[in-house]
Design an enzyme around this catalytic site. Sequence first.
Site, PDB file in Angstrom:
ATOM      1  N   SER A   3       7.927  12.596   8.105  1.00 45.19           N
ATOM      2  CA  SER A   3       7.135  12.525   8.602  1.00 45.19           C
ATOM      3  C   SER A   3       7.861  12.241  10.830  1.00 45.19           C
ATOM      4  CB  SER A   3       5.928  10.729   9.043  1.00 45.19           C
ATOM      5  OG  SER A   3       5.730  10.179  10.108  1.00 45.19           O
ATOM      6  N   LYS A  42      12.760   7.109   6.145  1.00 49.79           N
ATOM      7  CA  LYS A  42      12.564   8.281   6.064  1.00 49.79           C
ATOM      8  C   LYS A  42      13.407   9.403   6.884  1.00 49.79           C
ATOM      9  CE  LYS A  42       8.557   9.098   4.582  1.00 49.79           C
ATOM     10  NZ  LYS A  42       8.054   9.358   3.197  1.00 49.79           N
ATOM     11  N   TYR A  68       9.415   1.977   8.715  1.00 51.60           N
ATOM     12  CA  TYR A  68       9.020   2.658   7.413  1.00 51.60           C
ATOM     13  C   TYR A  68       9.719   4.012   8.420  1.00 51.60           C
ATOM     14  CZ  TYR A  68       5.499   6.749   6.878  1.00 51.60           C
ATOM     15  OH  TYR A  68       5.436   7.475   6.883  1.00 51.60           O
TER      16      TYR A  68
HETATM   17  P1  NAD Z   1      -0.141   7.581  -0.548  1.00 45.82           P
HETATM   18  O1  NAD Z   1      -0.305   6.422  -0.358  1.00 45.82           O
HETATM   19  O2  NAD Z   1      -1.964   8.017  -0.530  1.00 45.82           O
HETATM   20  O3  NAD Z   1       0.519   8.666  -1.183  1.00 45.82           O
HETATM   21  C1  NAD Z   1       1.558   7.843  -2.129  1.00 45.82           C
HETATM   22  C2  NAD Z   1       1.447   7.501  -3.550  1.00 45.82           C
HETATM   23  O4  NAD Z   1       2.967   7.136  -3.800  1.00 45.82           O
HETATM   24  C3  NAD Z   1      -0.009   6.884  -3.659  1.00 45.82           C
HETATM   25  O5  NAD Z   1      -0.639   7.683  -5.061  1.00 45.82           O
HETATM   26  C4  NAD Z   1       0.700   5.447  -4.514  1.00 45.82           C
HETATM   27  O6  NAD Z   1       0.266   4.931  -6.308  1.00 45.82           O
HETATM   28  C5  NAD Z   1       2.358   6.289  -5.173  1.00 45.82           C
HETATM   29  N1  NAD Z   1       3.782   5.460  -5.607  1.00 45.82           N
HETATM   30  C6  NAD Z   1       3.731   4.425  -4.468  1.00 45.82           C
HETATM   31  N2  NAD Z   1       4.982   3.428  -4.626  1.00 45.82           N
HETATM   32  C7  NAD Z   1       5.197   4.250  -5.940  1.00 45.82           C
HETATM   33  C8  NAD Z   1       6.449   3.998  -6.186  1.00 45.82           C
HETATM   34  N3  NAD Z   1       6.766   2.788  -6.943  1.00 45.82           N
HETATM   35  N4  NAD Z   1       6.202   5.164  -7.644  1.00 45.82           N
HETATM   36  C9  NAD Z   1       5.709   5.214  -7.705  1.00 45.82           C
HETATM   37  N5  NAD Z   1       4.500   6.127  -7.420  1.00 45.82           N
HETATM   38  C10 NAD Z   1       4.040   5.170  -6.220  1.00 45.82           C
HETATM   39  O7  NAD Z   1      -0.208   8.568   0.806  1.00 45.82           O
HETATM   40  P2  NAD Z   1       0.023   9.861   1.054  1.00 45.82           P
HETATM   41  O8  NAD Z   1      -0.775   9.638   2.507  1.00 45.82           O
HETATM   42  O9  NAD Z   1       0.096  10.869   0.683  1.00 45.82           O
HETATM   43  O10 NAD Z   1       1.230  10.095   1.682  1.00 45.82           O
HETATM   44  C11 NAD Z   1       2.603  10.805   1.179  1.00 45.82           C
HETATM   45  C12 NAD Z   1       3.689  10.923   1.549  1.00 45.82           C
HETATM   46  O11 NAD Z   1       3.602  11.782   2.789  1.00 45.82           O
HETATM   47  C13 NAD Z   1       4.556   9.470   2.241  1.00 45.82           C
HETATM   48  O12 NAD Z   1       5.884   9.900   1.092  1.00 45.82           O
HETATM   49  C14 NAD Z   1       4.375   9.678   3.249  1.00 45.82           C
HETATM   50  O13 NAD Z   1       4.804   8.461   4.180  1.00 45.82           O
HETATM   51  C15 NAD Z   1       4.236  10.541   3.774  1.00 45.82           C
HETATM   52  N6  NAD Z   1       3.886  11.043   5.244  1.00 45.82           N
HETATM   53  C16 NAD Z   1       2.347  10.048   5.156  1.00 45.82           C
HETATM   54  C17 NAD Z   1       1.661  10.293   6.535  1.00 45.82           C
HETATM   55  C18 NAD Z   1       0.510  10.312   6.201  1.00 45.82           C
HETATM   56  O14 NAD Z   1      -0.287  10.201   7.290  1.00 45.82           O
HETATM   57  N7  NAD Z   1      -0.838   9.592   5.557  1.00 45.82           N
HETATM   58  C19 NAD Z   1       2.290  10.819   7.306  1.00 45.82           C
HETATM   59  C20 NAD Z   1       3.925  11.419   7.713  1.00 45.82           C
HETATM   60  C21 NAD Z   1       4.484  11.656   6.015  1.00 45.82           C
HETATM   61  N1  UFG Z   2      -6.056   4.934  16.977  1.00 48.43           N
HETATM   62  C1  UFG Z   2      -7.093   4.376  18.110  1.00 48.43           C
HETATM   63  N2  UFG Z   2      -7.820   3.287  16.879  1.00 48.43           N
HETATM   64  C2  UFG Z   2      -7.756   3.520  16.282  1.00 48.43           C
HETATM   65  C3  UFG Z   2      -6.623   3.931  15.162  1.00 48.43           C
HETATM   66  C4  UFG Z   2      -5.679   4.571  16.143  1.00 48.43           C
HETATM   67  O1  UFG Z   2      -7.584   4.221  19.232  1.00 48.43           O
HETATM   68  O2  UFG Z   2      -7.792   2.566  15.123  1.00 48.43           O
HETATM   69  C5  UFG Z   2      -4.906   6.422  18.182  1.00 48.43           C
HETATM   70  C6  UFG Z   2      -3.271   5.558  18.027  1.00 48.43           C
HETATM   71  O3  UFG Z   2      -3.819   4.712  18.693  1.00 48.43           O
HETATM   72  C7  UFG Z   2      -2.976   7.008  18.232  1.00 48.43           C
HETATM   73  C8  UFG Z   2      -3.838   7.979  17.579  1.00 48.43           C
HETATM   74  O4  UFG Z   2      -5.368   7.605  17.433  1.00 48.43           O
HETATM   75  O5  UFG Z   2      -3.204   7.376  20.010  1.00 48.43           O
HETATM   76  C9  UFG Z   2      -3.677   7.957  16.082  1.00 48.43           C
HETATM   77  O6  UFG Z   2      -3.541   7.296  15.006  1.00 48.43           O
HETATM   78  P1  UFG Z   2      -3.462   6.694  14.091  1.00 48.43           P
HETATM   79  O7  UFG Z   2      -2.708   5.146  13.379  1.00 48.43           O
HETATM   80  O8  UFG Z   2      -4.138   7.770  13.009  1.00 48.43           O
HETATM   81  O9  UFG Z   2      -1.655   7.891  13.633  1.00 48.43           O
HETATM   82  P2  UFG Z   2      -0.168   7.437  14.365  1.00 48.43           P
HETATM   83  O10 UFG Z   2       0.229   8.728  14.629  1.00 48.43           O
HETATM   84  O11 UFG Z   2      -0.073   6.050  14.919  1.00 48.43           O
HETATM   85  O12 UFG Z   2       0.233   7.186  13.148  1.00 48.43           O
HETATM   86  C10 UFG Z   2       0.200   8.291  11.582  1.00 48.43           C
HETATM   87  C11 UFG Z   2       0.664   7.578  10.422  1.00 48.43           C
HETATM   88  C12 UFG Z   2       2.587   7.347  10.420  1.00 48.43           C
HETATM   89  C13 UFG Z   2       3.040   8.934  11.103  1.00 48.43           C
HETATM   90  C14 UFG Z   2       2.174   9.390  12.342  1.00 48.43           C
HETATM   91  C15 UFG Z   2       2.930  10.685  12.455  1.00 48.43           C
HETATM   92  O13 UFG Z   2       0.099   6.586  10.690  1.00 48.43           O
HETATM   93  O14 UFG Z   2       3.106   7.430   9.574  1.00 48.43           O
HETATM   94  O15 UFG Z   2       1.511   9.511  12.133  1.00 48.43           O
HETATM   95  O16 UFG Z   2       2.219  11.658  13.585  1.00 48.43           O
HETATM   96  F1  UFG Z   2       4.113   8.507  10.940  1.00 48.43           F
END
Ligand code: NAD
Ligand code: UFG
Length: 337
Positions: A126, A154, A150
């Site tokens: 991330s 990573k 978190y």
């Molecule tokens: P998500 O929660 O939708 O998907 C994660 C999946 O993993 C879920 O289906 C959950 O049921 C499963 N899971 C959780 N714990 C588990 C376990 N112990 N065993 C088996 N399955 C398990 O999240 P996502 O947004 O799809 O994120 C996927 C990956 O990408 C994660 O590693 C997250 O940290 C990373 N990531 C997400 C974002 C974001 O903004 N969505 C940003 C950067 C990185």
């Molecule tokens: N924001 C608002 N109002 C809300 C939610 C968010 O103004 O209700 C703003 C935040 O302050 C930020 C932007 O919208 O400026 C994006 O916020 P998000 O919460 O959607 O995303 P972040 O960038 O804070 O974090 C997300 C994931 C992290 C990941 C990161 C990577 O939650 O896990 O993106 O850039 F690491």
Amino acid sequence: MTSRILLTGGAGYIGSHTYVALCAAGHEVVILDNFANARRSVPERLEQITGRPVRVITGDVRDGAMLDAAFARHGFDAVVHFAALKAVGESMTRPLDYFDVNVGGLTTVLQAMERAGCRRLVFSSSATVYGVPDETPTPEIAELRAMNPYGQTKIIGEQMLGWLQQADPRWAVGILRYFNPAGAHASALIGEDPRDIPNNLMPYVARVALGALDRIAVFGDDYDTPDGTGVRDYIHVEDLARGHVLSLARLVGSGMGHVVNLGTGRGHSVLEVIAAYQRACNRHLPHVIIDRRAGDVPIYVARADKAAEVLGFRTEKTLDEMCASSWQWVSTAEGLT
Ligand code: NAD
Ligand code: UFG
């Protein structure tokens, strides 16, 4: 070339879109998910999209014996590892759960891979690993700094994988640092589906558009950004999914590990996101400016050239397309079970 792939967390938001992309590229994919954060209906929806039966193992990535049985049965060539806990705020209240699932789960998967002789892995990292970056757009060589447990999980994951490759060159790992995934699949059958009130901007805006929440709280308009609100590099989840197919091709084809940002290289402010969503849903979305959210970074934008050079990855979809597909998904997905 067809690979047999274990997709952990494949029922989740990014995992489910990646499942579709991997199938379209001709791979044979088995999902492993414990459904801690996914709907039980996702596999059926993936069948509708791909037109093929979906193979799912319901299990936990911390269960080494189950993983051994899965490797023995399916003979995987590679693993794409999504399964993790991902809520930044929750990681401050339940840090041990985050270390257990994100670090312990990764370790258990790697041990099972080693036992099975499968040494190709794509890892979900991330942009949060950059903490408050010194440079924006942020290059992969920027210093890594955790802002919360978190983010620390990573960084630990990346470091473990780095050392593993140094210790044993048979390993090849693709570390993909996602910026802000948004949008949904064009079919509107899968998308982001938070169980509680969303923490992230796009799903929150979607709930306001649906009328389920009253108004968007904009967290601060006094940042050093063009309109004062936070800037992020939003990337369409279908583009992001394609990045995994390319990463895997590089690992399997050349055996070369890599660390790359997956973003567009372009930032959008909170107010720009709200305006784009208004265009998508064709209604006014009330918002109010409140205080900054603790721990927020003013700007996260990817330097996107390394992914282009190493993987041939370029994003195709715009912010408007992210909002339109999100709206299509949420406005038809009510009542999901
Ligand atoms: P998500 O929660 O939708 O998907 C994660 C999946 O993993 C879920 O289906 C959950 O049921 C499963 N899971 C959780 N714990 C588990 C376990 N112990 N065993 C088996 N399955 C398990 O999240 P996502 O947004 O799809 O994120 C996927 C990956 O990408 C994660 O590693 C997250 O940290 C990373 N990531 C997400 C974002 C974001 O903004 N969505 C940003 C950067 C990185
Ligand atoms: N924001 C608002 N109002 C809300 C939610 C968010 O103004 O209700 C703003 C935040 O302050 C930020 C932007 O919208 O400026 C994006 O916020 P998000 O919460 O959607 O995303 P972040 O960038 O804070 O974090 C997300 C994931 C992290 C990941 C990161 C990577 O939650 O896990 O993106 O850039 F690491």
